[in-house]
Design a protein around this motif. Structure first.
Motif, PDB file in Angstrom:
ATOM      1  N   LEU A  70      41.891  52.047  23.155  1.00  0.00           N
ATOM      2  CA  LEU A  70      42.857  50.976  23.410  1.00  0.00           C
ATOM      3  C   LEU A  70      42.779  50.508  24.853  1.00  0.00           C
ATOM      4  N   ASP A  71      42.575  51.436  25.766  1.00  0.00           N
ATOM      5  CA  ASP A  71      42.456  51.077  27.176  1.00  0.00           C
ATOM      6  C   ASP A  71      41.234  50.193  27.407  1.00  0.00           C
ATOM      7  N   VAL A  72      40.140  50.495  26.746  1.00  0.00           N
ATOM      8  CA  VAL A  72      38.930  49.669  26.878  1.00  0.00           C
ATOM      9  C   VAL A  72      39.188  48.263  26.362  1.00  0.00           C
ATOM     10  N   VAL A  73      39.871  48.158  25.213  1.00  0.00           N
ATOM     11  CA  VAL A  73      40.151  46.843  24.638  1.00  0.00           C
ATOM     12  C   VAL A  73      41.094  46.053  25.531  1.00  0.00           C
ATOM     13  N   VAL A  74      42.152  46.693  26.033  1.00  0.00           N
ATOM     14  CA  VAL A  74      43.110  45.999  26.906  1.00  0.00           C
ATOM     15  C   VAL A  74      42.438  45.568  28.196  1.00  0.00           C
ATOM     16  N   PHE A  75      41.613  46.416  28.777  1.00  0.00           N
ATOM     17  CA  PHE A  75      40.910  46.055  30.008  1.00  0.00           C
ATOM     18  C   PHE A  75      39.973  44.883  29.775  1.00  0.00           C
ATOM     19  N   ALA A  76      39.294  44.888  28.637  1.00  0.00           N
ATOM     20  CA  ALA A  76      38.362  43.787  28.341  1.00  0.00           C
ATOM     21  C   ALA A  76      39.109  42.471  28.156  1.00  0.00           C
ATOM     22  N   ARG A  77      40.300  42.514  27.582  1.00  0.00           N
ATOM     23  CA  ARG A  77      41.072  41.292  27.392  1.00  0.00           C
ATOM     24  C   ARG A  77      41.752  40.857  28.679  1.00  0.00           C
ATOM     25  N   ALA A  78      42.167  41.800  29.514  1.00  0.00           N
ATOM     26  CA  ALA A  78      42.900  41.452  30.726  1.00  0.00           C
ATOM     27  C   ALA A  78      42.017  40.732  31.735  1.00  0.00           C
ATOM     28  N   LYS A  79      40.794  41.125  31.822  1.00  0.00           N
ATOM     29  CA  LYS A  79      39.888  40.507  32.776  1.00  0.00           C
ATOM     30  C   LYS A  79      39.176  39.353  32.092  1.00  0.00           C
ATOM     31  N   SER A  80      39.235  38.178  32.678  1.00  0.00           N
ATOM     32  CA  SER A  80      38.614  37.028  32.015  1.00  0.00           C
ATOM     33  C   SER A  80      37.142  36.981  32.384  1.00  0.00           C
ATOM     34  N   PHE A  81      36.303  37.198  31.414  1.00  0.00           N
ATOM     35  CA  PHE A  81      34.869  37.141  31.613  1.00  0.00           C
ATOM     36  C   PHE A  81      34.389  35.740  31.267  1.00  0.00           C
ATOM     37  N   GLU A  82      33.535  35.220  32.070  1.00  0.00           N
ATOM     38  CA  GLU A  82      32.929  33.936  31.774  1.00  0.00           C
ATOM     39  C   GLU A  82      31.585  34.179  31.120  1.00  0.00           C
ATOM     40  N   ASP A  83      31.293  33.380  30.113  1.00  0.00           N
ATOM     41  CA  ASP A  83      30.056  33.566  29.374  1.00  0.00           C
ATOM     42  C   ASP A  83      28.891  32.763  29.963  1.00  0.00           C
ATOM     43  N   VAL A  84      29.173  31.837  30.863  1.00  0.00           N
ATOM     44  CA  VAL A  84      28.110  31.071  31.509  1.00  0.00           C
ATOM     45  C   VAL A  84      28.311  31.139  33.016  1.00  0.00           C
ATOM     46  N   LYS A 114      19.520  30.234  38.954  1.00  0.00           N
ATOM     47  CA  LYS A 114      19.252  30.437  37.524  1.00  0.00           C
ATOM     48  C   LYS A 114      20.551  30.278  36.747  1.00  0.00           C
ATOM     49  N   TYR A 115      20.443  29.625  35.617  1.00  0.00           N
ATOM     50  CA  TYR A 115      21.572  29.476  34.711  1.00  0.00           C
ATOM     51  C   TYR A 115      21.526  30.630  33.713  1.00  0.00           C
ATOM     52  N   GLU A 116      22.656  31.338  33.526  1.00  0.00           N
ATOM     53  CA  GLU A 116      22.699  32.509  32.659  1.00  0.00           C
ATOM     54  C   GLU A 116      23.822  32.374  31.651  1.00  0.00           C
ATOM     55  N   GLU A 117      23.541  32.774  30.416  1.00  0.00           N
ATOM     56  CA  GLU A 117      24.542  32.787  29.347  1.00  0.00           C
ATOM     57  C   GLU A 117      24.593  34.178  28.741  1.00  0.00           C
ATOM     58  N   ARG A 118      25.774  34.531  28.273  1.00  0.00           N
ATOM     59  CA  ARG A 118      25.938  35.790  27.564  1.00  0.00           C
ATOM     60  C   ARG A 118      27.106  35.645  26.601  1.00  0.00           C
ATOM     61  N   SER A 119      27.202  36.542  25.667  1.00  0.00           N
ATOM     62  CA  SER A 119      28.296  36.541  24.706  1.00  0.00           C
ATOM     63  C   SER A 119      29.143  37.779  24.963  1.00  0.00           C
ATOM     64  N   SER A 120      30.236  37.597  25.670  1.00  0.00           N
ATOM     65  CA  SER A 120      31.079  38.749  26.005  1.00  0.00           C
ATOM     66  C   SER A 120      31.753  39.318  24.763  1.00  0.00           C
ATOM     67  N   ASN A 121      32.017  38.483  23.750  1.00  0.00           N
ATOM     68  CA  ASN A 121      32.616  39.004  22.518  1.00  0.00           C
ATOM     69  C   ASN A 121      31.655  39.954  21.807  1.00  0.00           C
ATOM     70  N   THR A 122      30.385  39.616  21.774  1.00  0.00           N
ATOM     71  CA  THR A 122      29.394  40.503  21.157  1.00  0.00           C
ATOM     72  C   THR A 122      29.303  41.816  21.927  1.00  0.00           C
ATOM     73  N   ILE A 123      29.350  41.742  23.246  1.00  0.00           N
ATOM     74  CA  ILE A 123      29.305  42.953  24.072  1.00  0.00           C
ATOM     75  C   ILE A 123      30.523  43.824  23.803  1.00  0.00           C
ATOM     76  N   LYS A 124      31.706  43.216  23.724  1.00  0.00           N
ATOM     77  CA  LYS A 124      32.941  43.971  23.463  1.00  0.00           C
ATOM     78  C   LYS A 124      32.891  44.648  22.098  1.00  0.00           C
ATOM     79  N   VAL A 125      32.476  43.893  21.081  1.00  0.00           N
ATOM     80  CA  VAL A 125      32.424  44.456  19.731  1.00  0.00           C
ATOM     81  C   VAL A 125      31.418  45.603  19.670  1.00  0.00           C
TER      82      VAL A 125
END
Length: 188
Positions: free
Chosen positions: A22-36, A88-99
């Motif tokens: 739960l702590d990992v999930v809350v931490f991941a949601r609390a911090k706003s990650f940008e995907d680009v 360099k322009y970088e993209e990632r999927s933070s939702n895929t990383i979280k899951v």
């Protein structure tokens, strides 16, 4: 007394794993990650040290003039400085990383709980075998056939079959060790 302690310890371990997940999930949601992002790596230039700049920009705006703020060089050196920078322009999927992380932690947690369960239940299920002797005891090879015949006479429950297979495996290991040690003695 041992059974109550084992249950409370298993409950505490499950609670710790749940709180951690739960702590990992809350931490991941609390911090706003940008995907680009646009990442510019600028090497040292004259008396200015090298620096890495990360900003959230679209791919068309990913260049030194937009990303590098504040500009470390005066106006007439900006073009020379920007030519040295690599953007360099970088993209990632933070939702895929979280899951992926949540699934990984869930599997590890489930395996840990299963291991704890086996450690706590195994002594309760396993019966004391009077024929168990130290591995290097020579009388053990004479007593094993008696133990196997008595276990086959009891029945064919799953537990007894597993115990029988385990005993056969232990006997094979003991025979292998005996031959290795005998060969070692003959060679030396």
């Amino acid at each position: 007394m041992s059974c109550g302690w084992g249950r409370s310890w298993m409950f505490a371990a499950a609670a710790v794993v749940t709180v951690f997940l739960l702590d990992v999930v809350v931490f991941a949601r609390a911090k706003s990650f940008e995907d680009v992002r646009c990442k510019c790596i600028c090497p040292p230039y004259r008396n200015i040290t090298g620096h890495i700049y990360n900003r959230n920009f679209s791919q068309k705006d990913c260049n030194c003039l937009h990303v590098v703020e504040p500009m470390p060089v005066p106006g007439h050196d900006v073009e020379a400085y920007c030519l040295l920078c690599e953007c360099k322009y970088e993209e990632r999927s933070s939702n895929t990383i979280k899951v992926t992380i949540i699934i990984y932690l869930s599997v590890v947690g489930a395996l840990l709980l299963y291991m704890l369960f086996l450690l706590l239940v195994d002594p309760l299920i396993r019966k004391h075998d009077p024929y168990t002797q130290p591995l290097h005891n020579e009388e053990d090879s004479e007593m094993r056939p008696q133990a196997e015949s008595s276990s086959q006479a009891r029945g064919n429950t799953v537990l007894e079959r597993v115990e029988g297979a385990q005993q056969r495996w232990k006997k094979q290991v003991q025979e292998q060790r005996k031959t290795v040690f005998d060969r070692h003695k003959l060679l030396s």
